[in-house]
Scaffold this motif. Structure first.
Motif, PDB file in Angstrom:
ATOM      1  N   ASP A  74       0.831  -1.211   0.000  1.00  0.00           N
ATOM      2  CA  ASP A  74       0.000   0.000   0.000  1.00  0.00           C
ATOM      3  C   ASP A  74       0.864   1.260   0.000  1.00  0.00           C
ATOM      4  O   ASP A  74       0.551   2.243  -0.708  1.00  0.00           O
ATOM      5  CB  ASP A  74      -0.924   0.008   1.215  1.00  0.00           C
ATOM      6  N   GLU A  75       1.933   1.248   0.776  1.00  0.00           N
ATOM      7  CA  GLU A  75       2.814   2.419   0.829  1.00  0.00           C
ATOM      8  C   GLU A  75       3.506   2.661  -0.501  1.00  0.00           C
ATOM      9  O   GLU A  75       3.685   3.812  -0.920  1.00  0.00           O
ATOM     10  CB  GLU A  75       3.841   2.235   1.947  1.00  0.00           C
ATOM     11  N   VAL A  76       3.891   1.596  -1.167  1.00  0.00           N
ATOM     12  CA  VAL A  76       4.543   1.744  -2.474  1.00  0.00           C
ATOM     13  C   VAL A  76       3.588   2.371  -3.482  1.00  0.00           C
ATOM     14  O   VAL A  76       3.949   3.296  -4.227  1.00  0.00           O
ATOM     15  CB  VAL A  76       5.049   0.374  -2.976  1.00  0.00           C
ATOM     16  N   VAL A  77       2.352   1.896  -3.506  1.00  0.00           N
ATOM     17  CA  VAL A  77       1.373   2.448  -4.441  1.00  0.00           C
ATOM     18  C   VAL A  77       1.044   3.891  -4.077  1.00  0.00           C
ATOM     19  O   VAL A  77       0.887   4.749  -4.958  1.00  0.00           O
ATOM     20  CB  VAL A  77       0.112   1.569  -4.484  1.00  0.00           C
ATOM     21  N   ASP A  78       0.959   4.190  -2.789  1.00  0.00           N
ATOM     22  CA  ASP A  78       0.728   5.576  -2.368  1.00  0.00           C
ATOM     23  C   ASP A  78       1.870   6.482  -2.816  1.00  0.00           C
ATOM     24  O   ASP A  78       1.655   7.628  -3.228  1.00  0.00           O
ATOM     25  CB  ASP A  78       0.581   5.649  -0.849  1.00  0.00           C
ATOM     26  N   THR A  79       3.100   5.969  -2.739  1.00  0.00           N
ATOM     27  CA  THR A  79       4.272   6.780  -3.075  1.00  0.00           C
ATOM     28  C   THR A  79       4.409   6.995  -4.569  1.00  0.00           C
ATOM     29  O   THR A  79       4.656   8.127  -5.035  1.00  0.00           O
ATOM     30  CB  THR A  79       5.555   6.106  -2.537  1.00  0.00           C
ATOM     31  N   TYR A  80       4.262   5.916  -5.344  1.00  0.00           N
ATOM     32  CA  TYR A  80       4.569   5.985  -6.782  1.00  0.00           C
ATOM     33  C   TYR A  80       3.344   5.954  -7.690  1.00  0.00           C
ATOM     34  O   TYR A  80       3.476   6.147  -8.897  1.00  0.00           O
ATOM     35  CB  TYR A  80       5.523   4.848  -7.160  1.00  0.00           C
ATOM     36  N   GLY A  81       2.173   5.724  -7.098  1.00  0.00           N
ATOM     37  CA  GLY A  81       0.960   5.774  -7.890  1.00  0.00           C
ATOM     38  C   GLY A  81       0.659   4.528  -8.694  1.00  0.00           C
ATOM     39  O   GLY A  81      -0.383   4.443  -9.340  1.00  0.00           O
ATOM     40  N   LEU A 128      -1.393  -4.965  -9.980  1.00  0.00           N
ATOM     41  CA  LEU A 128      -0.815  -5.466 -11.229  1.00  0.00           C
ATOM     42  C   LEU A 128      -1.869  -5.525 -12.335  1.00  0.00           C
ATOM     43  O   LEU A 128      -1.556  -5.301 -13.506  1.00  0.00           O
ATOM     44  CB  LEU A 128      -0.195  -6.847 -11.008  1.00  0.00           C
ATOM     45  N   ARG A 129      -3.106  -5.805 -11.993  1.00  0.00           N
ATOM     46  CA  ARG A 129      -4.175  -5.749 -12.998  1.00  0.00           C
ATOM     47  C   ARG A 129      -4.317  -4.337 -13.550  1.00  0.00           C
ATOM     48  O   ARG A 129      -4.490  -4.145 -14.747  1.00  0.00           O
ATOM     49  CB  ARG A 129      -5.510  -6.198 -12.396  1.00  0.00           C
ATOM     50  N   ALA A 130      -4.241  -3.358 -12.665  1.00  0.00           N
ATOM     51  CA  ALA A 130      -4.406  -1.967 -13.089  1.00  0.00           C
ATOM     52  C   ALA A 130      -3.312  -1.545 -14.063  1.00  0.00           C
ATOM     53  O   ALA A 130      -3.553  -0.735 -14.967  1.00  0.00           O
ATOM     54  CB  ALA A 130      -4.411  -1.049 -11.864  1.00  0.00           C
ATOM     55  N   SER A 131      -2.112  -2.107 -13.885  1.00  0.00           N
ATOM     56  CA  SER A 131      -0.988  -1.736 -14.760  1.00  0.00           C
ATOM     57  C   SER A 131      -0.738  -2.755 -15.864  1.00  0.00           C
ATOM     58  O   SER A 131       0.168  -2.582 -16.662  1.00  0.00           O
ATOM     59  CB  SER A 131       0.290  -1.585 -13.923  1.00  0.00           C
ATOM     60  N   ARG A 132      -1.537  -3.853 -15.882  1.00  0.00           N
ATOM     61  CA  ARG A 132      -1.297  -4.968 -16.805  1.00  0.00           C
ATOM     62  C   ARG A 132       0.159  -5.421 -16.653  1.00  0.00           C
ATOM     63  O   ARG A 132       0.928  -5.483 -17.601  1.00  0.00           O
ATOM     64  CB  ARG A 132      -1.627  -4.598 -18.250  1.00  0.00           C
ATOM     65  N   GLY A 133       0.490  -5.752 -15.419  1.00  0.00           N
ATOM     66  CA  GLY A 133       1.875  -5.960 -15.033  1.00  0.00           C
ATOM     67  C   GLY A 133       2.322  -7.407 -15.001  1.00  0.00           C
ATOM     68  O   GLY A 133       1.708  -8.306 -15.593  1.00  0.00           O
ATOM     69  N   ARG A 134       3.406  -7.643 -14.267  1.00  0.00           N
ATOM     70  CA  ARG A 134       4.081  -8.938 -14.213  1.00  0.00           C
ATOM     71  C   ARG A 134       4.186  -9.438 -12.778  1.00  0.00           C
ATOM     72  O   ARG A 134       4.474  -8.655 -11.861  1.00  0.00           O
ATOM     73  CB  ARG A 134       5.518  -8.818 -14.770  1.00  0.00           C
ATOM     74  N   LEU A 135       3.986 -10.743 -12.619  1.00  0.00           N
ATOM     75  CA  LEU A 135       4.214 -11.411 -11.339  1.00  0.00           C
ATOM     76  C   LEU A 135       5.227 -12.518 -11.581  1.00  0.00           C
ATOM     77  O   LEU A 135       4.920 -13.523 -12.223  1.00  0.00           O
ATOM     78  CB  LEU A 135       2.911 -11.990 -10.796  1.00  0.00           C
ATOM     79  N   ILE A 136       6.433 -12.318 -11.088  1.00  0.00           N
ATOM     80  CA  ILE A 136       7.535 -13.263 -11.306  1.00  0.00           C
ATOM     81  C   ILE A 136       7.927 -13.859  -9.963  1.00  0.00           C
ATOM     82  O   ILE A 136       8.107 -13.130  -8.981  1.00  0.00           O
ATOM     83  CB  ILE A 136       8.743 -12.561 -11.950  1.00  0.00           C
ATOM     84  N   THR A 137       8.062 -15.169  -9.929  1.00  0.00           N
ATOM     85  CA  THR A 137       8.445 -15.850  -8.688  1.00  0.00           C
ATOM     86  C   THR A 137       9.699 -16.668  -8.925  1.00  0.00           C
ATOM     87  O   THR A 137       9.748 -17.491  -9.841  1.00  0.00           O
ATOM     88  CB  THR A 137       7.312 -16.768  -8.195  1.00  0.00           C
ATOM     89  N   VAL A 138      10.717 -16.425  -8.113  1.00  0.00           N
ATOM     90  CA  VAL A 138      11.937 -17.213  -8.182  1.00  0.00           C
ATOM     91  C   VAL A 138      11.675 -18.516  -7.444  1.00  0.00           C
ATOM     92  O   VAL A 138      11.538 -18.546  -6.221  1.00  0.00           O
ATOM     93  CB  VAL A 138      13.138 -16.467  -7.579  1.00  0.00           C
ATOM     94  N   SER A 139      11.586 -19.579  -8.197  1.00  0.00           N
ATOM     95  CA  SER A 139      11.369 -20.909  -7.645  1.00  0.00           C
ATOM     96  C   SER A 139      12.737 -21.597  -7.584  1.00  0.00           C
ATOM     97  O   SER A 139      13.689 -21.052  -7.035  1.00  0.00           O
ATOM     98  CB  SER A 139      10.365 -21.667  -8.521  1.00  0.00           C
ATOM     99  N   SER A 140      12.853 -22.774  -8.151  1.00  0.00           N
ATOM    100  CA  SER A 140      14.089 -23.550  -8.110  1.00  0.00           C
ATOM    101  C   SER A 140      13.889 -24.787  -8.964  1.00  0.00           C
ATOM    102  O   SER A 140      12.751 -25.225  -9.188  1.00  0.00           O
ATOM    103  CB  SER A 140      14.397 -23.970  -6.663  1.00  0.00           C
ATOM    104  N   VAL A 141      14.990 -25.385  -9.418  1.00  0.00           N
ATOM    105  CA  VAL A 141      14.845 -26.714 -10.010  1.00  0.00           C
ATOM    106  C   VAL A 141      14.338 -27.695  -8.966  1.00  0.00           C
ATOM    107  O   VAL A 141      13.792 -28.746  -9.294  1.00  0.00           O
ATOM    108  CB  VAL A 141      16.165 -27.214 -10.632  1.00  0.00           C
ATOM    109  N   GLY A 142      14.457 -27.332  -7.698  1.00  0.00           N
ATOM    110  CA  GLY A 142      13.870 -28.115  -6.620  1.00  0.00           C
ATOM    111  C   GLY A 142      12.355 -28.035  -6.598  1.00  0.00           C
ATOM    112  O   GLY A 142      11.708 -28.750  -5.836  1.00  0.00           O
ATOM    113  N   GLY A 143      11.779 -27.188  -7.414  1.00  0.00           N
ATOM    114  CA  GLY A 143      10.336 -27.159  -7.595  1.00  0.00           C
ATOM    115  C   GLY A 143       9.882 -28.067  -8.723  1.00  0.00           C
ATOM    116  O   GLY A 143       8.681 -28.208  -8.960  1.00  0.00           O
ATOM    117  N   ILE A 144      10.848 -28.682  -9.406  1.00  0.00           N
ATOM    118  CA  ILE A 144      10.557 -29.620 -10.496  1.00  0.00           C
ATOM    119  C   ILE A 144      10.989 -31.026 -10.103  1.00  0.00           C
ATOM    120  O   ILE A 144      10.269 -32.002 -10.300  1.00  0.00           O
ATOM    121  CB  ILE A 144      11.305 -29.202 -11.781  1.00  0.00           C
ATOM    122  N   VAL A 145      12.203 -31.137  -9.524  1.00  0.00           N
ATOM    123  CA  VAL A 145      12.792 -32.433  -9.205  1.00  0.00           C
ATOM    124  C   VAL A 145      12.919 -32.559  -7.683  1.00  0.00           C
ATOM    125  O   VAL A 145      13.624 -31.778  -7.042  1.00  0.00           O
ATOM    126  CB  VAL A 145      14.182 -32.588  -9.854  1.00  0.00           C
ATOM    127  N   GLY A 146      12.243 -33.554  -7.107  1.00  0.00           N
ATOM    128  CA  GLY A 146      12.395 -33.814  -5.684  1.00  0.00           C
ATOM    129  C   GLY A 146      13.794 -34.323  -5.373  1.00  0.00           C
ATOM    130  O   GLY A 146      14.355 -35.121  -6.120  1.00  0.00           O
TER     131      GLY A 146
END
Length: 280
Positions: A74-81, A128-146
Protein backbone atom coordinates in the motif's frame (compact mmCIF):
# COMPACT_ATOMS: atom_id res chain seq x y z
CA UNK A 1 10.59 3.33 -18.15
CA UNK A 2 11.52 5.36 -15.07
CA UNK A 3 7.80 5.60 -14.22
CA UNK A 4 7.48 1.83 -13.95
CA UNK A 5 7.78 0.39 -10.47
CA UNK A 6 8.88 -3.10 -9.42
CA UNK A 7 8.80 -4.53 -5.91
CA UNK A 8 11.31 -7.28 -5.10
CA UNK A 9 11.45 -9.37 -1.93
CA UNK A 10 14.57 -10.76 -0.28
CA UNK A 11 17.12 -8.24 -1.61
CA UNK A 12 19.70 -8.14 1.19
CA UNK A 13 22.06 -10.52 -0.64
CA UNK A 14 22.44 -13.03 -3.45
CA UNK A 15 20.02 -13.20 -6.36
CA UNK A 16 17.64 -10.66 -4.83
CA UNK A 17 20.33 -8.02 -4.46
CA UNK A 18 21.43 -8.57 -8.06
CA UNK A 19 17.84 -8.45 -9.34
CA UNK A 20 17.39 -5.09 -7.64
CA UNK A 21 20.56 -3.71 -9.23
CA UNK A 22 19.60 -5.12 -12.62
CA UNK A 23 16.12 -3.64 -12.54
CA UNK A 24 17.49 -0.24 -11.55
CA UNK A 25 20.08 -0.38 -14.33
CA UNK A 26 17.22 -1.08 -16.74
CA UNK A 27 15.51 2.11 -15.56
CA UNK A 28 12.85 0.70 -13.25
CA UNK A 29 11.90 2.42 -10.02
CA UNK A 30 12.99 -0.44 -7.79
CA UNK A 31 11.49 -1.07 -4.36
CA UNK A 32 13.97 -3.46 -2.76
CA UNK A 33 12.51 -5.11 0.33
CA UNK A 34 13.95 -7.23 3.10
CA UNK A 35 12.89 -8.43 6.53
CA UNK A 36 15.86 -6.86 8.37
CA UNK A 37 16.81 -3.35 7.27
CA UNK A 38 20.01 -3.74 9.27
CA UNK A 39 21.26 -5.84 6.34
CA UNK A 40 20.63 -3.14 3.72
CA UNK A 41 24.12 -1.65 3.64
CA UNK A 42 25.51 -4.08 1.04
CA UNK A 43 22.72 -3.25 -1.41
CA UNK A 44 23.02 0.47 -0.80
CA UNK A 45 26.78 0.35 -1.35
CA UNK A 46 26.38 -1.67 -4.54
CA UNK A 47 23.73 0.74 -5.80
CA UNK A 48 26.05 3.68 -5.17
CA UNK A 49 28.86 1.94 -7.04
CA UNK A 50 26.54 1.13 -9.96
CA UNK A 51 25.24 4.69 -10.07
CA UNK A 52 21.60 3.66 -9.53
CA UNK A 53 21.05 4.63 -5.89
CA UNK A 54 18.44 7.20 -6.93
CA UNK A 55 16.29 4.42 -8.42
CA UNK A 56 16.43 2.02 -5.46
CA UNK A 57 14.04 2.49 -2.56
CA UNK A 58 14.84 0.09 0.31
CA UNK A 59 11.87 -0.86 2.47
CA UNK A 60 11.04 -3.42 5.15
CA UNK A 61 8.80 -6.34 4.26
CA UNK A 62 8.48 -9.67 6.07
CA UNK A 63 6.85 -12.15 3.70
CA UNK A 64 5.62 -14.29 6.60
CA UNK A 65 3.64 -11.37 8.10
CA UNK A 66 0.53 -10.46 6.05
CA UNK A 67 0.21 -7.09 7.80
CA UNK A 68 3.82 -6.21 6.90
CA UNK A 69 3.18 -7.23 3.30
CA UNK A 70 -0.05 -5.27 2.92
CA UNK A 71 1.42 -2.18 4.55
CA UNK A 72 4.47 -2.20 2.29
CA UNK A 73 2.49 -2.73 -0.94
CA UNK A 74 0.00 0.00 0.00
CA UNK A 75 2.81 2.42 0.83
CA UNK A 76 4.54 1.74 -2.47
CA UNK A 77 1.37 2.45 -4.44
CA UNK A 78 0.73 5.58 -2.37
CA UNK A 79 4.27 6.78 -3.07
CA UNK A 80 4.57 5.99 -6.78
CA UNK A 81 0.96 5.77 -7.89
CA UNK A 82 1.36 2.33 -9.45
CA UNK A 83 2.91 -1.09 -9.23
CA UNK A 84 3.98 -2.69 -12.51
CA UNK A 85 5.79 -5.82 -11.39
CA UNK A 86 6.53 -7.99 -8.39
CA UNK A 87 9.45 -10.38 -8.05
CA UNK A 88 8.92 -12.94 -5.30
CA UNK A 89 12.51 -13.81 -4.43
CA UNK A 90 12.60 -14.19 -0.64
CA UNK A 91 13.18 -17.75 0.47
CA UNK A 92 15.06 -19.99 2.87
CA UNK A 93 16.91 -23.23 2.29
CA UNK A 94 16.64 -26.27 4.52
CA UNK A 95 18.35 -29.65 4.71
CA UNK A 96 16.72 -32.41 6.71
CA UNK A 97 14.49 -35.45 6.39
CA UNK A 98 11.20 -36.76 7.70
CA UNK A 99 12.48 -38.66 10.75
CA UNK A 100 14.90 -35.91 11.77
CA UNK A 101 12.82 -32.78 11.16
CA UNK A 102 9.93 -31.85 13.39
CA UNK A 103 6.61 -30.96 11.83
CA UNK A 104 7.22 -27.40 13.00
CA UNK A 105 10.51 -27.39 11.05
CA UNK A 106 8.60 -28.32 7.91
CA UNK A 107 5.90 -25.74 8.56
CA UNK A 108 8.52 -23.00 8.94
CA UNK A 109 10.09 -23.87 5.58
CA UNK A 110 6.71 -23.86 3.83
CA UNK A 111 5.67 -20.63 5.58
CA UNK A 112 8.57 -18.71 4.04
CA UNK A 113 8.90 -20.38 0.66
CA UNK A 114 5.22 -20.92 -0.20
CA UNK A 115 2.87 -18.87 1.95
CA UNK A 116 5.25 -15.90 1.78
CA UNK A 117 4.83 -15.94 -2.00
CA UNK A 118 1.04 -16.08 -1.63
CA UNK A 119 0.94 -13.18 0.85
CA UNK A 120 2.89 -10.89 -1.49
CA UNK A 121 1.11 -11.99 -4.66
CA UNK A 122 -2.33 -11.59 -3.11
CA UNK A 123 -1.55 -8.07 -1.90
CA UNK A 124 -0.16 -7.05 -5.29
CA UNK A 125 -2.52 -8.59 -7.85
CA UNK A 126 -5.16 -5.85 -7.95
CA UNK A 127 -2.42 -3.26 -8.58
CA UNK A 128 -0.82 -5.47 -11.23
CA UNK A 129 -4.17 -5.75 -13.00
CA UNK A 130 -4.41 -1.97 -13.09
CA UNK A 131 -0.99 -1.74 -14.76
CA UNK A 132 -1.30 -4.97 -16.80
CA UNK A 133 1.88 -5.96 -15.03
CA UNK A 134 4.08 -8.94 -14.21
CA UNK A 135 4.21 -11.41 -11.34
CA UNK A 136 7.54 -13.26 -11.31
CA UNK A 137 8.45 -15.85 -8.69
CA UNK A 138 11.94 -17.21 -8.18
CA UNK A 139 11.37 -20.91 -7.65
CA UNK A 140 14.09 -23.55 -8.11
CA UNK A 141 14.84 -26.71 -10.01
CA UNK A 142 13.87 -28.12 -6.62
CA UNK A 143 10.34 -27.16 -7.59
CA UNK A 144 10.56 -29.62 -10.50
CA UNK A 145 12.79 -32.43 -9.20
CA UNK A 146 12.40 -33.81 -5.68
CA UNK A 147 15.76 -34.14 -3.94
CA UNK A 148 16.78 -36.23 -0.92
CA UNK A 149 17.31 -34.27 2.30
CA UNK A 150 15.37 -31.41 0.69
CA UNK A 151 11.88 -32.80 1.23
CA UNK A 152 10.46 -29.73 2.99
CA UNK A 153 12.13 -27.25 0.66
CA UNK A 154 11.09 -29.15 -2.46
CA UNK A 155 7.55 -29.54 -1.13
CA UNK A 156 7.31 -25.77 -0.74
CA UNK A 157 8.74 -25.13 -4.20
CA UNK A 158 6.54 -27.80 -5.79
CA UNK A 159 3.60 -25.95 -4.23
CA UNK A 160 4.83 -22.64 -5.67
CA UNK A 161 5.16 -24.17 -9.13
CA UNK A 162 1.72 -25.75 -9.02
CA UNK A 163 0.07 -22.62 -7.73
CA UNK A 164 1.65 -20.26 -10.24
CA UNK A 165 1.22 -22.62 -13.19
CA UNK A 166 -2.48 -22.84 -12.27
CA UNK A 167 -2.79 -19.08 -11.74
CA UNK A 168 -1.01 -18.07 -14.96
CA UNK A 169 -3.84 -18.58 -17.47
CA UNK A 170 -6.39 -17.02 -15.13
CA UNK A 171 -4.24 -13.96 -14.44
CA UNK A 172 -3.61 -13.61 -18.17
CA UNK A 173 -7.33 -13.02 -18.76
CA UNK A 174 -6.92 -9.77 -16.79
CA UNK A 175 -3.64 -8.75 -18.44
CA UNK A 176 -1.20 -10.00 -15.76
CA UNK A 177 1.68 -12.24 -16.90
CA UNK A 178 2.84 -14.89 -14.39
CA UNK A 179 6.27 -16.56 -14.61
CA UNK A 180 8.28 -18.91 -12.43
CA UNK A 181 12.07 -18.72 -12.70
CA UNK A 182 14.05 -21.85 -11.87
CA UNK A 183 17.71 -21.48 -10.89
CA UNK A 184 19.92 -24.49 -10.33
CA UNK A 185 22.98 -24.22 -8.11
CA UNK A 186 23.76 -20.54 -7.51
CA UNK A 187 26.79 -19.18 -5.66
CA UNK A 188 25.11 -17.07 -2.99
CA UNK A 189 24.57 -16.85 0.76
CA UNK A 190 21.38 -18.89 0.36
CA UNK A 191 23.31 -22.12 0.90
CA UNK A 192 25.71 -20.88 3.57
CA UNK A 193 22.77 -19.40 5.49
CA UNK A 194 21.41 -22.91 6.06
CA UNK A 195 24.27 -23.26 8.57
CA UNK A 196 24.88 -27.01 8.56
CA UNK A 197 27.70 -28.62 10.52
CA UNK A 198 28.27 -31.73 8.34
CA UNK A 199 29.60 -33.90 11.18
CA UNK A 200 26.88 -32.95 13.65
CA UNK A 201 24.15 -33.25 11.02
CA UNK A 202 25.38 -36.67 9.92
CA UNK A 203 25.49 -37.90 13.52
CA UNK A 204 21.97 -36.57 14.12
CA UNK A 205 20.70 -38.26 10.96
CA UNK A 206 21.10 -41.70 12.52
CA UNK A 207 20.65 -44.44 9.92
CA UNK A 208 20.70 -41.77 7.21
CA UNK A 209 24.10 -40.44 8.31
CA UNK A 210 26.19 -42.10 5.55
CA UNK A 211 23.72 -40.97 2.88
CA UNK A 212 23.78 -37.42 4.25
CA UNK A 213 27.58 -37.32 4.17
CA UNK A 214 27.51 -38.43 0.53
CA UNK A 215 24.81 -35.90 -0.29
CA UNK A 216 26.67 -33.01 1.35
CA UNK A 217 29.91 -33.93 -0.47
CA UNK A 218 28.10 -34.02 -3.81
CA UNK A 219 26.31 -30.75 -3.09
CA UNK A 220 29.57 -29.04 -2.17
CA UNK A 221 31.02 -30.03 -5.53
CA UNK A 222 27.92 -28.82 -7.37
CA UNK A 223 28.02 -25.41 -5.72
CA UNK A 224 31.75 -25.08 -6.35
CA UNK A 225 30.86 -24.73 -10.03
CA UNK A 226 27.62 -22.82 -9.44
CA UNK A 227 26.13 -20.07 -11.56
CA UNK A 228 26.76 -16.58 -10.22
CA UNK A 229 23.96 -14.65 -8.56
CA UNK A 230 24.37 -11.92 -11.17
CA UNK A 231 23.90 -14.34 -14.06
CA UNK A 232 20.79 -15.86 -12.48
CA UNK A 233 19.41 -12.40 -11.76
CA UNK A 234 19.99 -11.34 -15.37
CA UNK A 235 17.49 -13.99 -16.47
CA UNK A 236 14.90 -12.58 -14.07
CA UNK A 237 15.44 -9.05 -15.39
CA UNK A 238 15.28 -10.25 -19.00
CA UNK A 239 12.00 -12.03 -18.22
CA UNK A 240 10.66 -8.83 -16.69
CA UNK A 241 11.47 -6.98 -19.92
CA UNK A 242 10.23 -9.70 -22.29
CA UNK A 243 7.01 -8.62 -24.07
CA UNK A 244 5.82 -12.25 -24.13
CA UNK A 245 7.39 -13.89 -21.06
CA UNK A 246 7.21 -17.68 -20.63
CA UNK A 247 5.35 -19.30 -17.77
CA UNK A 248 8.52 -21.21 -16.83
CA UNK A 249 12.17 -20.35 -17.45
CA UNK A 250 15.45 -21.81 -16.15
CA UNK A 251 18.50 -19.64 -15.50
CA UNK A 252 21.27 -21.86 -16.92
CA UNK A 253 21.97 -24.79 -19.22
CA UNK A 254 22.51 -26.97 -16.14
CA UNK A 255 19.11 -26.02 -14.75
CA UNK A 256 17.45 -26.70 -18.11
CA UNK A 257 19.06 -30.14 -18.37
CA UNK A 258 18.10 -31.01 -14.80
CA UNK A 259 14.48 -29.92 -15.22
CA UNK A 260 14.25 -31.76 -18.54
CA UNK A 261 14.96 -35.07 -16.83
CA UNK A 262 11.77 -34.70 -14.78
CA UNK A 263 9.60 -33.21 -17.48
CA UNK A 264 10.27 -36.23 -19.73
CA UNK A 265 10.13 -38.81 -16.91
CA UNK A 266 6.62 -40.25 -16.93
CA UNK A 267 7.26 -43.11 -14.50
CA UNK A 268 9.80 -41.44 -12.18
CA UNK A 269 12.58 -43.92 -12.89
CA UNK A 270 15.00 -41.40 -14.40
CA UNK A 271 14.76 -39.06 -11.43
CA UNK A 272 15.15 -41.94 -8.97
CA UNK A 273 18.32 -43.07 -10.73
CA UNK A 274 19.70 -39.54 -10.84
CA UNK A 275 19.09 -38.47 -7.26
CA UNK A 276 19.72 -41.93 -5.83
CA UNK A 277 23.24 -41.69 -7.22
CA UNK A 278 23.89 -38.71 -4.96
CA UNK A 279 23.66 -40.90 -1.87
CA UNK A 280 26.19 -43.60 -2.74
Amino acid sequence: MSEQTVLITGTSSGIGLEIALGCARAGWRTVATMRDLGRAERLRAAADTAGVADLIDVRRLDVTDPDSVSACVDEVVDTYGRLDAVVNNAGAGHVGTLEVDSVDDVRAVIEVNFFGVLHVSRAALAHLRASRGRLITVSSVGGIVGQPFNEAYCAAKFAVEGYMESLAPLAATTGVRVTVVEPGAVASEFVSSIGIDPDAASDAAGVYGPALRAYLARTGQAFAAAQSSADAAAVVVATLMDPTPPVRVQTSDGARQFAAVKLADLDGAAVARLTGGWLA
